[in-house]
Scaffold this active site. Structure first.
Site, mmCIF file in Angstrom:
data_model
loop_
_atom_site.group_PDB
_atom_site.id
_atom_site.type_symbol
_atom_site.label_atom_id
_atom_site.label_comp_id
_atom_site.label_asym_id
_atom_site.label_seq_id
_atom_site.Cartn_x
_atom_site.Cartn_y
_atom_site.Cartn_z
ATOM 1 N N LYS A 45 14.180 -7.477 -26.375
ATOM 2 C CA LYS A 45 14.179 -6.339 -27.281
ATOM 3 C C LYS A 45 13.106 -5.308 -26.952
ATOM 4 O O LYS A 45 13.134 -4.210 -27.489
ATOM 5 C CB LYS A 45 14.046 -6.805 -28.736
ATOM 6 C CG LYS A 45 15.138 -7.712 -29.229
ATOM 7 C CD LYS A 45 16.559 -7.193 -29.107
ATOM 8 C CE LYS A 45 16.867 -5.912 -29.787
ATOM 9 N NZ LYS A 45 18.308 -5.796 -30.180
HETATM 10 N N1 PMP Z 1 18.364 -13.385 -28.921
HETATM 11 C C1 PMP Z 1 17.217 -13.046 -29.498
HETATM 12 C C2 PMP Z 1 16.117 -14.069 -29.545
HETATM 13 C C3 PMP Z 1 17.052 -11.794 -30.096
HETATM 14 O O1 PMP Z 1 15.906 -11.464 -30.693
HETATM 15 C C4 PMP Z 1 18.145 -10.888 -30.076
HETATM 16 C C5 PMP Z 1 18.032 -9.572 -30.789
HETATM 17 N N2 PMP Z 1 18.416 -9.658 -32.145
HETATM 18 C C6 PMP Z 1 19.337 -11.275 -29.448
HETATM 19 C C7 PMP Z 1 19.392 -12.525 -28.864
HETATM 20 C C8 PMP Z 1 20.557 -10.397 -29.428
HETATM 21 O O2 PMP Z 1 20.393 -9.213 -28.715
HETATM 22 P P1 PMP Z 1 21.181 -7.926 -29.138
HETATM 23 O O3 PMP Z 1 20.569 -7.412 -30.414
HETATM 24 O O4 PMP Z 1 20.970 -6.962 -28.015
HETATM 25 O O5 PMP Z 1 22.614 -8.259 -29.324
#
Ligand code: PMP
Length: 454
Positions: A45
């Protein structure tokens, strides 16, 4: 400013992205993980956080010394905290109560204000994480980063994560797998990889079982930061605009147990200590990658260091009915033997007659979990009370209860939860003075146990 001849990044922001690909040499040699936990904030992120802030500055939405506000499961907040520190902003983050204490501690260490809000509420509830963040931003004149609907989030992955993977695999990638939270990673990097390969790369979203993205009922699951929870009272369920469903060829649902065991296995067999959403994504990759010519890239979003108190802690795993280390003594499963098939949840709105009819169809325990959903087995997080159908039947026979009555008047309070794999002494201690407890398997109520049974 670093001097020209010094081999250094100009600031921590320049250390975001450019993460290595690491082959799962022992578990699955055709699978490579994109090591996003090596970003300075410890997660994928950081990329979206930096891109959203730079975009807001360009548009004039965020001015010098301004306040950034965001609803986040933690990692976007950590990314924003790093950017805020470098560029002179204040930061307030709203996190659901499911967020690990490590992540909230990290946020506070960076100087962010952390507001914890209940995660299991309807979308329309003022306390819902996205609503609470929007309200705080409006009240304080802050800029809401809004990763769920902000196009700069998927764009960050289209511009950095996707091209990096294409370059690193020399264009030989066949499958791209990423967990779906806001959907930014899978949508942005997936779109780039599809375009670069002329549509050849298969894009797979990894989702917790029960999450609505993969067709579940939206009831709670244990892996944090991915999937989409839906409270039963949510009227209009809006999906993030950062999730572009047309990019994703297939969404693979993975159960909590498999996600967590896969994460533990990656630590022990590959030396990769990762979060459970990485376990979900790798488990999904292991299911879809079959051919000898496949080259699979899986995004592993963050490190297991953020979850030492959860997925790597027997005290957290045990009561949820997830596997724990060798207890060395008899477990609850040993004592109880095989359980009858689990009962579905009983909604609080059911009548006595409906409850008894349902109970007739599910012989087994007499104690029924009551909660907001009729599906089952219900998540222990949603069970609010217990109904003793054996006793209720006696009351009806004695004329002390009528079949048209709502069950609400006969429901007793919450019971403790005992994991199926816990040791008998640990379980008996939690039972304490309660007359009964729920037996929990993988976070779901699988039956009940009375005091004398343990
Ligand atoms: N895994 C973790 C540990 C995350 O913090 C996030 C973000 N919410 C994600 C997966 C998913 O990523 P995205 O928001 O880009 O779909």
């Amino acid at each position: 400013m670093a001097a020209d001849d010094i081999e250094a990044f100009d600031s921590v922001l320049d250390a975001i992205g450019g993460t290595p690909l690491i082959r799962l040499a022992r578990i699955a040699p055709r699978v490579y993980v994109k090591a996003e936990f090596l970003n300075p904030g410890g997660s994928v992120k950081d990329r979206a956080a930096l891109a959203m802030v730079l975009d807001a500055e360009r548009r004039g939405a965020l001015g010098p010394g301004g306040l950034i506000v965001e609803g986040t499961s933690g990692n976007t907040g950590i990314g924003l905290a790093i950017v805020a520190a470098q560029r002179g902003y204040r930061l307030t983050v709203v996190v659901p109560d499911k967020t690990s204490r490590e992540k909230t501690a990290i946020l506070r260490a960076y100087g962010a204000e952390v507001v914890v809000t209940p995660g299991a509420v309807p979308r329309e509830d003022p306390g819902h994480v996205r609503r609470a963040a929007a309200r705080i931003a409006a009240e304080r004149g802050g800029w809401l980063a809004d990763q769920y609907d902000n196009p700069a989030n998927p764009a960050a992955h289209r511009e950095t994560t996707g091209p990096e993977i294409w370059r690193q695999t020399r264009g030989r990638i066949t499958h791209f797998v990423a967990g779906i939270g806001t959907g930014g990673t899978v949508s942005g990097a997936g779109a780039y990889l599809k375009e670069a390969s002329g549509g050849r790369v298969r894009v797979i979203g990894a989702d917790p079982e029960h999450s609505v993205y993969s067709g579940g009922d939206g009831s709670p699951y244990l892996v944090e930061s991915i999937g989409h929870y839906r409270h039963p009272d949510t009227r209009e369920d809006l999906w993030p605009r950062s999730y572009h469903r047309d990019v994703v060829d297939h969404v693979e649902a993975v159960g909590d147990r498999e996600s967590i065991l896969t994460a533990q296995r990656l630590a022990r067999e590959e030396g990769l200590l990762l979060g459970a959403s990485a376990g979900t994504a790798v488990a999904a990759a292991l299911k879809v990658a079959a051919g000898p010519d496949d080259l699979v890239v899986v995004v592993v979003p963050d490190s297991g260091r953020s979850y030492l108190s959860k997925y790597y802690d027997d005290d957290w795993l045990g009561p949820l009915g997830l596997p724990v280390g060798q207890p060395g003594e008899a477990t609850v499963a040993d004592v109880l033997g095989p359980l009858p098939p689990p009962a579905p949840g009983l909604p609080l709105t059911a009548s006595v007659g409906e409850a008894l009819t349902l109970a007739d169809r599910h012989p087994g325990g007499t104690l029924w979990p009551v909660g907001p959903r009729a599906s089952g087995p219900p998540s222990v997080a949603e069970v609010t009370g217990a109904l003793d159908v054996g006793e209720l039947r006696l009351l009806v026979r004695a004329g002390a209860a009528r079949t048209a009555d709502p069950i609400a008047g006969y429901v007793t309070g919450p019971l403790p939860a005992i994991g199926i794999g816990e040791s008998r002494p640990a379980a008996a201690a939690r039972l304490g003075t309660h007359p009964a407890a729920w037996i929990v398997v993988d976070g779901r109520v699988a039956g009940s146990v009375h005091k004398g049974q343990l």
